[in-house]
Design a protein around this motif. Structure first.
Motif, mmCIF file in Angstrom:
data_model
loop_
_atom_site.group_PDB
_atom_site.id
_atom_site.type_symbol
_atom_site.label_atom_id
_atom_site.label_comp_id
_atom_site.label_asym_id
_atom_site.label_seq_id
_atom_site.Cartn_x
_atom_site.Cartn_y
_atom_site.Cartn_z
ATOM 1 N N ALA A 315 0.692 -1.587 -0.208
ATOM 2 C CA ALA A 315 -0.145 -0.092 -0.140
ATOM 3 C C ALA A 315 1.121 1.440 0.117
ATOM 4 C CB ALA A 315 -0.645 -0.268 1.088
ATOM 5 N N GLN A 316 2.204 0.810 0.905
ATOM 6 C CA GLN A 316 2.751 2.437 0.742
ATOM 7 C C GLN A 316 3.281 3.058 -0.811
ATOM 8 O OE1 GLN A 316 6.943 2.290 2.828
ATOM 9 N NE2 GLN A 316 6.086 3.537 4.471
ATOM 10 N N ALA A 317 3.425 1.870 -1.170
ATOM 11 C CA ALA A 317 4.999 1.759 -2.520
ATOM 12 C C ALA A 317 3.309 2.172 -3.535
ATOM 13 C CB ALA A 317 4.906 0.212 -2.723
ATOM 14 N N VAL A 318 2.519 1.335 -3.396
ATOM 15 C CA VAL A 318 1.286 1.597 -4.183
ATOM 16 C C VAL A 318 0.931 3.047 -4.667
ATOM 17 C CG1 VAL A 318 -0.867 0.705 -5.572
ATOM 18 C CG2 VAL A 318 1.022 -0.791 -4.880
ATOM 19 N N MET A 319 0.384 3.823 -2.914
ATOM 20 C CA MET A 319 -0.134 5.013 -3.080
ATOM 21 C C MET A 319 1.057 6.270 -3.425
ATOM 22 S SD MET A 319 -2.600 4.227 -2.322
ATOM 23 C CE MET A 319 -3.515 6.503 -2.423
ATOM 24 N N ALA A 320 2.339 6.090 -3.370
ATOM 25 C CA ALA A 320 3.555 6.207 -3.903
ATOM 26 C C ALA A 320 3.391 6.601 -5.530
ATOM 27 C CB ALA A 320 4.563 6.059 -3.438
ATOM 28 N N GLN A 321 3.125 5.700 -6.106
ATOM 29 C CA GLN A 321 3.112 5.712 -7.599
ATOM 30 C C GLN A 321 2.013 6.447 -8.128
ATOM 31 O OE1 GLN A 321 3.282 1.019 -7.542
ATOM 32 N NE2 GLN A 321 4.129 1.479 -9.803
ATOM 33 N N LEU A 322 0.873 6.129 -7.359
ATOM 34 C CA LEU A 322 -0.283 7.088 -7.751
ATOM 35 C C LEU A 322 0.072 8.670 -7.201
ATOM 36 C CD1 LEU A 322 -3.156 4.897 -6.443
ATOM 37 C CD2 LEU A 322 -3.016 5.311 -8.410
ATOM 38 N N ASN A 323 0.438 9.112 -6.033
ATOM 39 C CA ASN A 323 0.983 10.000 -6.272
ATOM 40 C C ASN A 323 1.844 10.387 -7.110
ATOM 41 O OD1 ASN A 323 -0.243 10.381 -3.901
ATOM 42 N ND2 ASN A 323 1.048 10.015 -2.556
ATOM 43 N N SER A 324 2.637 10.255 -7.201
ATOM 44 C CA SER A 324 3.833 10.908 -8.484
ATOM 45 C C SER A 324 2.992 10.847 -9.932
ATOM 46 C CB SER A 324 4.856 9.022 -8.620
ATOM 47 O OG SER A 324 4.900 8.364 -7.607
ATOM 48 N N ALA A 325 2.278 9.471 -9.692
ATOM 49 C CA ALA A 325 1.576 9.656 -11.437
ATOM 50 C C ALA A 325 0.699 10.951 -11.341
ATOM 51 C CB ALA A 325 0.953 8.633 -11.566
ATOM 52 N N LEU A 326 -0.107 11.411 -10.010
ATOM 53 C CA LEU A 326 -0.735 12.896 -10.059
ATOM 54 C C LEU A 326 0.333 13.788 -10.198
ATOM 55 C CD1 LEU A 326 -2.739 11.621 -7.274
ATOM 56 C CD2 LEU A 326 -3.540 12.561 -9.819
ATOM 57 N N ALA A 327 1.650 14.042 -9.923
ATOM 58 C CA ALA A 327 2.391 15.115 -9.977
ATOM 59 C C ALA A 327 2.771 15.328 -10.905
ATOM 60 C CB ALA A 327 3.696 14.210 -9.180
ATOM 61 N N GLU A 328 2.994 14.479 -11.404
ATOM 62 C CA GLU A 328 2.503 14.808 -13.650
ATOM 63 C C GLU A 328 1.655 14.748 -13.888
ATOM 64 O OE1 GLU A 328 4.698 11.011 -15.783
ATOM 65 O OE2 GLU A 328 6.296 10.856 -13.471
ATOM 66 N N GLN A 329 0.441 14.229 -13.874
ATOM 67 C CA GLN A 329 -0.709 14.953 -14.616
ATOM 68 C C GLN A 329 -1.554 15.615 -13.256
ATOM 69 O OE1 GLN A 329 -1.329 11.694 -17.210
ATOM 70 N NE2 GLN A 329 -3.268 13.071 -18.323
ATOM 71 N N PRO A 330 -1.365 16.378 -12.929
ATOM 72 C CA PRO A 330 -2.309 16.846 -11.713
ATOM 73 C C PRO A 330 -3.688 16.409 -12.026
ATOM 74 C CG PRO A 330 -0.469 18.716 -12.169
ATOM 75 C CD PRO A 330 -0.731 17.663 -13.266
ATOM 76 N N TRP A 331 -4.269 16.325 -11.035
ATOM 77 C CA TRP A 331 -6.329 15.979 -11.229
ATOM 78 C C TRP A 331 -6.574 16.368 -10.095
ATOM 79 C CZ3 TRP A 331 -9.030 12.170 -8.848
ATOM 80 C CH2 TRP A 331 -10.569 12.133 -9.050
ATOM 81 N N SER A 332 -7.713 16.947 -9.345
ATOM 82 C CA SER A 332 -8.090 16.920 -8.379
ATOM 83 C C SER A 332 -9.897 16.520 -8.617
ATOM 84 C CB SER A 332 -8.290 17.956 -7.367
ATOM 85 O OG SER A 332 -8.599 18.974 -7.357
ATOM 86 N N TYR A 333 -10.774 16.179 -7.366
ATOM 87 C CA TYR A 333 -11.739 16.150 -8.110
ATOM 88 C C TYR A 333 -13.004 17.314 -7.671
ATOM 89 C CZ TYR A 333 -16.985 14.361 -7.084
ATOM 90 O OH TYR A 333 -18.178 13.815 -7.090
ATOM 91 N N ALA A 334 -13.403 17.992 -8.638
ATOM 92 C CA ALA A 334 -14.113 18.753 -8.528
ATOM 93 C C ALA A 334 -14.671 19.467 -7.187
ATOM 94 C CB ALA A 334 -15.285 18.940 -9.149
#
Ligand code: TPP
Ligand code: MG
Length: 550
Positions: A315-334
């Motif tokens: 969970a720690q490694a995969v959440m970090a992957q999700l966070n880096s992907a988000l840093a590259e392509q920022p998105w947040s729920y409206a």
């Protein structure tokens, strides 16, 4: 040439493998193992029943990521210890069960306490073995520890016949094993990460569910970053509470039923879709819900409902992957959506109903004002142990957690009797912090004698017994010739027990008595019991779904 006895070899190997706590009860043939553990620097806590000791070992595994050992005598002692192995199996927590056994040269003769111990342990453990030679004891200990923490955690069992414990081996012949590394933290496939984010981006009614697997993986920083970045609504499983603090503005825990029922995309982080999450199925979930499932165990993906995306990894490694992907392509729920409004409204209505119940100070008391008083007085970093039926269920709503791994309860197995062992484990791991152990009167009774253990070690634990005279509620009085099955002694004075061991007891029936007792109890350094008599008819706030379907 110097030689070593088997007991020392076991203890030294345990210490080498990072086992810092041993809980148990001594007798034939494990006395030398307990003494050796103390000599090797393992903190030994002697319990009053192996069930509690084994529950405590599982809790240490969850709290620290390294297993504790539960040491049991042969036969009945080991059989009691299976309780904790089974609880660890259900919760996916690491622990080591160590059972003494008769001399192997008496096998089959009807030896003292001879029993099929390896076979008895097997269904509940990832690894069960009887070491074959003294020289190979370090091999078996390392294998047991590693198996318990790698992949999905669980219990491991080692069976130690007396002749191995008292036997000796030349030091030169011993096959020492280096400390096994902390578990690998596998990452998910990059394509699955991309697909997961794509699904979340397209969701109208997204929901994140945080389980105790995220807590176990120490993913709290990554999960908090993810929630803060994406602004997705989340709710925790019972022991996932605190991974993201319960007072976080994006928590929709108070709208739990509506959130589960109406979410179109669910990101499940280290939680299983078992009974606690209603199997992920109708009527509690939409039948077209799209599931993004993060789990350390590949076999878990797709249990009960198919997963749209399986994120197999830590969970720690995969959440970090999700966070880096988000840093590259920022998105947040409206920030403003119909879904947010719906959840906010449902949450506000629930909170208002709960607050009304909390402020009802009439005597006899109900559950809510009692738990609210505990909440108001608990230090922010207190460790909370909660068990019982109503007591535990309501505590989940009323008692907040602000940090990961700060709540222990009856868990996936719904085991009553875990509370005292858990509280002792929490105090052993965090001696500098307050442990508050909230117990239904029935739950307390399963292992109440362990208050002596807590007193003997001078542990900083306050037990609060929410006493409604029975299992889910008893009676104010009853006919002794026909005692109903759920009834226990009305207004039993459980708090008096602890005074026999040097602790302090309090009995409360009114809000004022409760407030002052709790204040005094929490200020003590010795273990305390606050026994609160509540209305035997007190109940939970009416639920949208009754307990049979939950
Ligand atoms: C080992 C075990 N035995 C029995 C049960 C069945 N059971 C479920 S909750 C409960 C006790 C509930 O009573 P109490 O702890 O007093 O909490 P209350 O609901 O009264 O607040 C029992 C015995 C169980 N879950 N686990
Ligand atoms: Mg009760």
């Amino acid at each position: 040439m110097a030689d070593l006895d088997g007991a020392t070899l076991v203890a030294r190997s345990l210490k080498q493998q990072g086992v810092e706590h041993m809980f148990g009860i001594v007798g034939f043939p494990v006395v030398p193992v307990a003494f050796a553990a103390q000599r090797e620097g393992i903190a030994y806590v002697g319990f009053r029943n192996e069930q509690s000791a084994s529950y405590a070992a599982g809790a240490v595994g969850y709290l620290t990521g390294r297993p504790a050992a539960c040491l049991c005598v042969s036969g009945p002692g080991m059989i009691h210890g299976i309780a904790g192995a089974a609880n660890a199996w259900a919760n996916a927590w690491p622990m080591l069960l160590i059972g003494g056994a008769n001399d192997s040269f008496q096998n089959g003769q009807g030896a003292f306490q001879e029993a099929p111990q390896v076979e008895a342990a097997r269904p509940f453990v990832k690894y069960a073995a009887r070491p074959d030679r003294i020289e190979r004891l370090p091999f078996f200990v390392e294998h047991a520890v590693r198996t318990s923490i790698y992949g999905r955690p669980g219990a491991a069992y080692l069976d130690l016949p007396n002749d191995l414990i008292v036997g000796r081996a030349d030091e030169a012949s011993i096959g020492w094993k280096p400390r096994c590394a902390d578990p690998p933290r596998p990452q998910a496939a990059p394509a699955a990460i991309a697909r997961a984010l794509e699904l979340l981006r397209g969701a109208e009614r997204p929901l994140v569910i945080v389980g105790k697997g995220a807590a176990y993986a120490r993913a709290e920083h990554e999960v908090r970053d993810f929630i803060d970045t994406t602004r997705l609504p989340f709710l925790p499983s019972p022991m996932g509470k605190g991974v993201v603090p319960d007072d976080h503005r994006l928590s929709v825990a108070s709208a739990r039923s509506d959130a589960l029922k109406n979410a179109d995309v669910v990101l499940l982080i280290g939680a299983r879709l078992n009974w606690i999450l209603h199997f992920g199925m109708p009527p509690r979930f939409r039948d077209d819900v799209k599931l993004i499932q993060l789990d350390i165990c590949a076999e878990e993906i797709g249990t009960n409902i198919p997963a749209e995306v399986g994120l197999v990894g830590d969970a720690q490694a995969v959440m970090a992957q999700l966070n880096s992907a988000l840093a590259e392509q920022p998105w947040s729920y409206a920030p403003e959506t119909a879904w947010r409004t719906e959840l906010a409204e449902s949450g506000a209505a629930n909170r208002a109903a709960v607050e009304a119940m909390e402020s009802d100070r009439s005597v006899p008391l109900g559950y809510y004002p009692v738990l609210a008083e505990i909440r108001d007085q608990a230090p922010r970093d207190a460790l909370l142990v909660c068990e019982g039926s109503n007591t535990m269920d309501i505590s989940r709503t009323v008692l907040p957690n602000f940090g990961a791994r700060e709540r222990l309860d009856a868990g996936t197995f719904g085991t009553m009797g875990v509370g005292l062992g858990f509280a002792i484990a929490a105090a052993a791991v965090h001696p500098d912090r307050k442990v508050i152990c909230v117990e239904g009167d029935s739950a307390f009774g399963f292992s109440g004698m362990e208050v002596e253990t807590a007193c003997r070690y001078g542990m900083n634990i306050t037990f609060v017994i929410v006493n409604n005279n029975g299992i889910g509620g008893g009676l104010a009085d009853y006919d002794r010739s026909r005692v109903p099955p759920m009834v226990y002694t009305p207004q039993a004075r459980y708090e008096k027990m602890i005074e026999g061991f040097g602790g302090k007891g309090y009995f409360a029936t009114t809000p004022e008595e409760l407030a002052s007792s709790l204040k005094d109890a929490l200020a003590q350094r010795v273990p305390t019991i606050v026994n609160v008599a509540i209305d035997p008819k007190a109940q939970r706030k009416p639920q949208k779904f009754d307990w049979l379907t939950r």
